[in-house]
Design a protein around this motif. Structure first.
Motif, PDB file in Angstrom:
ATOM      1  N   GLY A  26     111.164 -19.342  82.444  1.00 42.75           N
ATOM      2  CA  GLY A  26     111.327 -19.547  81.019  1.00 42.75           C
ATOM      3  C   GLY A  26     112.748 -19.912  80.637  1.00 42.75           C
ATOM      4  N   ARG A  27     113.703 -19.312  81.315  1.00 42.41           N
ATOM      5  CA  ARG A  27     115.116 -19.616  81.116  1.00 42.41           C
ATOM      6  C   ARG A  27     115.818 -19.458  82.452  1.00 42.41           C
ATOM      7  N   THR A  28     116.882 -20.211  82.618  1.00 44.19           N
ATOM      8  CA  THR A  28     117.676 -20.006  83.811  1.00 44.19           C
ATOM      9  C   THR A  28     118.476 -18.712  83.661  1.00 44.19           C
ATOM     10  N   LEU A  29     118.548 -17.950  84.723  1.00 39.11           N
ATOM     11  CA  LEU A  29     119.274 -16.694  84.620  1.00 39.11           C
ATOM     12  C   LEU A  29     120.745 -16.838  84.987  1.00 39.11           C
ATOM     13  N   SER A  30     121.187 -18.068  85.211  1.00 36.94           N
ATOM     14  CA  SER A  30     122.538 -18.270  85.709  1.00 36.94           C
ATOM     15  C   SER A  30     123.632 -17.862  84.727  1.00 36.94           C
ATOM     16  N   THR A  31     123.303 -17.721  83.443  1.00 35.59           N
ATOM     17  CA  THR A  31     124.324 -17.322  82.472  1.00 35.59           C
ATOM     18  C   THR A  31     124.173 -15.874  82.030  1.00 35.59           C
ATOM     19  N   TYR A  32     123.276 -15.154  82.664  1.00 32.23           N
ATOM     20  CA  TYR A  32     123.007 -13.777  82.279  1.00 32.23           C
ATOM     21  C   TYR A  32     123.516 -12.789  83.313  1.00 32.23           C
ATOM     22  N   THR A  33     123.945 -11.651  82.829  1.00 29.57           N
ATOM     23  CA  THR A  33     124.091 -10.512  83.725  1.00 29.57           C
ATOM     24  C   THR A  33     122.696 -10.017  84.073  1.00 29.57           C
ATOM     25  N   MET A  34     122.490  -9.703  85.334  1.00 27.05           N
ATOM     26  CA  MET A  34     121.215  -9.178  85.789  1.00 27.05           C
ATOM     27  C   MET A  34     121.418  -7.749  86.252  1.00 27.05           C
ATOM     28  N   ALA A  35     120.397  -6.935  86.021  1.00 30.24           N
ATOM     29  CA  ALA A  35     120.522  -5.520  86.363  1.00 30.24           C
ATOM     30  C   ALA A  35     119.211  -4.971  86.880  1.00 30.24           C
ATOM     31  N   TRP A  36     119.334  -3.856  87.554  1.00 28.81           N
ATOM     32  CA  TRP A  36     118.182  -3.063  87.967  1.00 28.81           C
ATOM     33  C   TRP A  36     118.309  -1.674  87.346  1.00 28.81           C
ATOM     34  N   PHE A  37     117.198  -1.200  86.831  1.00 28.26           N
ATOM     35  CA  PHE A  37     117.073   0.163  86.347  1.00 28.26           C
ATOM     36  C   PHE A  37     115.882   0.790  87.073  1.00 28.26           C
ATOM     37  N   ARG A  38     115.781   2.087  86.969  1.00 23.68           N
ATOM     38  CA  ARG A  38     114.611   2.759  87.544  1.00 23.68           C
ATOM     39  C   ARG A  38     114.208   3.928  86.672  1.00 23.68           C
ATOM     40  N   GLN A  39     112.942   4.281  86.770  1.00 21.45           N
ATOM     41  CA  GLN A  39     112.431   5.393  85.992  1.00 21.45           C
ATOM     42  C   GLN A  39     111.478   6.207  86.850  1.00 21.45           C
ATOM     43  N   ALA A  40     111.857   7.446  87.082  1.00 21.37           N
ATOM     44  CA  ALA A  40     111.014   8.380  87.811  1.00 21.37           C
ATOM     45  C   ALA A  40     110.104   9.107  86.831  1.00 21.37           C
ATOM     46  N   PRO A  41     108.993   9.644  87.306  1.00 20.83           N
ATOM     47  CA  PRO A  41     108.067  10.356  86.415  1.00 20.83           C
ATOM     48  C   PRO A  41     108.762  11.488  85.665  1.00 20.83           C
ATOM     49  N   GLY A  42     108.586  11.496  84.358  1.00 24.34           N
ATOM     50  CA  GLY A  42     109.155  12.562  83.544  1.00 24.34           C
ATOM     51  C   GLY A  42     110.639  12.441  83.275  1.00 24.34           C
ATOM     52  N   LYS A  43     111.245  11.333  83.705  1.00 19.50           N
ATOM     53  CA  LYS A  43     112.685  11.162  83.505  1.00 19.50           C
ATOM     54  C   LYS A  43     112.964   9.905  82.696  1.00 19.50           C
ATOM     55  N   GLU A  44     114.170   9.831  82.163  1.00 18.91           N
ATOM     56  CA  GLU A  44     114.571   8.645  81.425  1.00 18.91           C
ATOM     57  C   GLU A  44     114.893   7.500  82.387  1.00 18.91           C
ATOM     58  N   ARG A  45     114.825   6.297  81.839  1.00 23.35           N
ATOM     59  CA  ARG A  45     115.164   5.132  82.641  1.00 23.35           C
ATOM     60  C   ARG A  45     116.660   5.168  82.968  1.00 23.35           C
ATOM     61  N   GLU A  46     116.974   4.941  84.230  1.00 19.57           N
ATOM     62  CA  GLU A  46     118.324   5.146  84.752  1.00 19.57           C
ATOM     63  C   GLU A  46     118.910   3.825  85.255  1.00 19.57           C
ATOM     64  N   PHE A  47     120.176   3.600  84.953  1.00 19.80           N
ATOM     65  CA  PHE A  47     120.883   2.413  85.454  1.00 19.80           C
ATOM     66  C   PHE A  47     121.068   2.519  86.959  1.00 19.80           C
ATOM     67  N   VAL A  48     120.776   1.418  87.651  1.00 21.15           N
ATOM     68  CA  VAL A  48     120.941   1.380  89.105  1.00 21.15           C
ATOM     69  C   VAL A  48     122.091   0.457  89.497  1.00 21.15           C
ATOM     70  N   ALA A  49     122.033  -0.803  89.037  1.00 18.26           N
ATOM     71  CA  ALA A  49     123.057  -1.763  89.436  1.00 18.26           C
ATOM     72  C   ALA A  49     123.038  -2.953  88.495  1.00 18.26           C
ATOM     73  N   ALA A  50     124.178  -3.643  88.421  1.00 17.33           N
ATOM     74  CA  ALA A  50     124.278  -4.856  87.618  1.00 17.33           C
ATOM     75  C   ALA A  50     125.193  -5.845  88.321  1.00 17.33           C
ATOM     76  N   ILE A  51     124.980  -7.122  88.020  1.00 18.92           N
ATOM     77  CA  ILE A  51     125.787  -8.183  88.613  1.00 18.92           C
ATOM     78  C   ILE A  51     126.016  -9.262  87.573  1.00 18.92           C
ATOM     79  N   THR A  52     127.253  -9.718  87.442  1.00 20.68           N
ATOM     80  CA  THR A  52     127.567 -10.739  86.451  1.00 20.68           C
ATOM     81  C   THR A  52     127.015 -12.100  86.864  1.00 20.68           C
ATOM     82  N   TRP A  53     127.063 -13.039  85.936  1.00 16.22           N
ATOM     83  CA  TRP A  53     126.374 -14.314  86.160  1.00 16.22           C
ATOM     84  C   TRP A  53     126.865 -15.019  87.411  1.00 16.22           C
TER      85      TRP A  53
END
Length: 123
Positions: A26-53
């Motif tokens: 839908g869009r090229t991701l080349s100008t976006y920061t990309m990240a990974w988050f995770r969510q375990a059962p019963g817990k809030e979504r947690e930041f894992v990693a990010a990388i600049t464009w």
């Protein structure tokens, strides 16, 4: 509008490695920061990693530093998360996200999200 689709999740034993992928459309991701988050059962979504464009700068959550590596392939609209030395505490649904350039750990900085891929680590 950007669509993100994660893949690569599964069931592994503690100590193993696993690689996740996220492909954008839908869009090229080349100008976006990309990240990974995770969510375990019963817990809030947690930041894992990010990388600049450009891929020059990365950031990691404290619980994954030294074990996980984020990378990207802008030519193919993909971002990756290599996970090593997995523990049962890494069990979660992992989400790919895209946001404005910069390194952010807050969910609110990322307007685009995938549906998630399940990672389960057994002891």
């Amino acid at each position: 509008q950007m669509q993100l689709v994660e893949s690569g999740g599964g069931l592994v034993q503690a100590g193993a490695s696993l690689g996740l992928s996220c492909v954008a459309s839908g869009r090229t991701l080349s100008t976006y920061t990309m990240a990974w988050f995770r969510q375990a059962p019963g817990k809030e979504r947690e930041f894992v990693a990010a990388i600049t464009w450009s891929g020059t700068n990365t950031a990691y959550g404290d619980s994954v530093k030294g074990r996980f590596t984020i990378s990207r392939d802008n030519a193919n609209n993909k971002v990756f998360l290599q996970m090593n030395s997995l523990t049962v505490d890494d069990t979660a649904v992992y989400y790919c996200a895209a946001g404005r350039n910069g390194l952010y750990s807050r969910r609110s900085e990322y307007p685009y999200w995938g549906q998630g891929t399940q990672v389960a680590v057994s002891s």
